[in-house]
Design an enzyme around this catalytic site. Sequence first.
Site: not given
Length: 410
Positions: A109-110, A13
Amino acid sequence: MTALMERVILHLDMNSYFATVEQQAHPELRGRPVAVAQGRSGERRLAIAASVEAKARGVRTAMRYREAMELCPELIWVWADHHKYQEVSKSLLRILSDFSPELEIFSVDEAFLDLTRTRRQSDPVAAAKLIKSRIRAEVGEWITSSIGIAPNKFLAKLATDLFKPDALIRIRKGEERWLLQHAELEDFCGIGRRIHKRLELLGIRTVEDLAAADERIVKAKLGINGVRLVWAARGFDPSPLEVHSRRKDPQSMGHETTLPENVFDRAELSEILLRLSEQVGRRLRRGGFRGRAIHLRVRYADFSHDSRRIRLGTPTDDTYQIFAEIEKLFASVRYAPVRLLAVTAAELSRTEWHPLSLFPEERVAEQVKEAIDRVNDRYGEFTLTRGMIPAKSVEKQLMPKHFGNKRIEF
DNA sequence: TCTGGGGTCCTAGGACCC
DNA sequence: TCTGGGGTCCTAGGACCC
């Protein structure tokens, strides 16, 4: 027996992702409170990300302009640049894929990485350290990340969420309870405000309560997702990774827009719907998809909303056909001031290769569509837009009434 | 306490068929 | 004809994620 092999799942993350990407790109923003803005200018502008410095002052994701400025008057606003975040994301994924081919892209973003069958499996913490340092070295010193490692996706993500920012934590088999003791129900991926309330009505207030709950009762009230939550509270999550390289085609493509101010005028709203239909149509064509279902969503000034959907006989990627359906749907919704409009194509299928149409006017229409897309790809969205007529024969059926006289004859 | 824009999946209930 | 039960298709809407 491979089934008994303990899974090693890594969750990554990025910390304050959009904001750190901006700070990486613009050194003058480093160490300063930054908000990444989206939406319209003025009151409806919204912070979709905040730098750590801004967060320290109380600025949070999804905060409105005015409130953020009250908390932090020297807040610097930067307009969101999703293309840039997507590009940075690609370099992150390139690094991750060096560690395992089993990679799931969860969002911009993960990501999840399955190390079970890799040589990294014996020492995943070393792998995680290497990932974090490679991100700093290859993507940017300002770009930091959190990593959680666990026997399943749920626990890996929970670990990251509980210990970020800049975390690196590993939960081994047998340590699930320890992690879960640190969690509240709100921390669970899958428990939002409503579900939390409904659990409370069942007398479930803590993770322990949820773990001890009767699956049948929860299932009756919350369906299959409720059962998954009970399992999660017990540290169990069988869900597999949706591996990027094997990923399914998208289920839908849509665009929505929140209007700068509420609009009542139907003709004005129709124009906006046409623009949204164009965006959807272009994206379908660019991706090689057609949609069988067309979906309209309207949010009114009072935040109530209507949605309408229609299923077509044959899938389409044609702007004007999408718009024609949307107009019909729009005619059936309430007549009230509108705040947001959304157009979505669903039930997507891959466009089949087809020989050039036998009918000259269809051929012309196809060629015109392609030409328009080419121009817009090159010079930007809406360089060529409404007012264009695909072909006279198509015009009769598909041209909206209020197109006016901005016409170009072919 | 009303926040944008992109998505996903699930469920209830009506229409329709046999 | 207004009466059963089962199945499928379809739409509206709810809830969640980042």
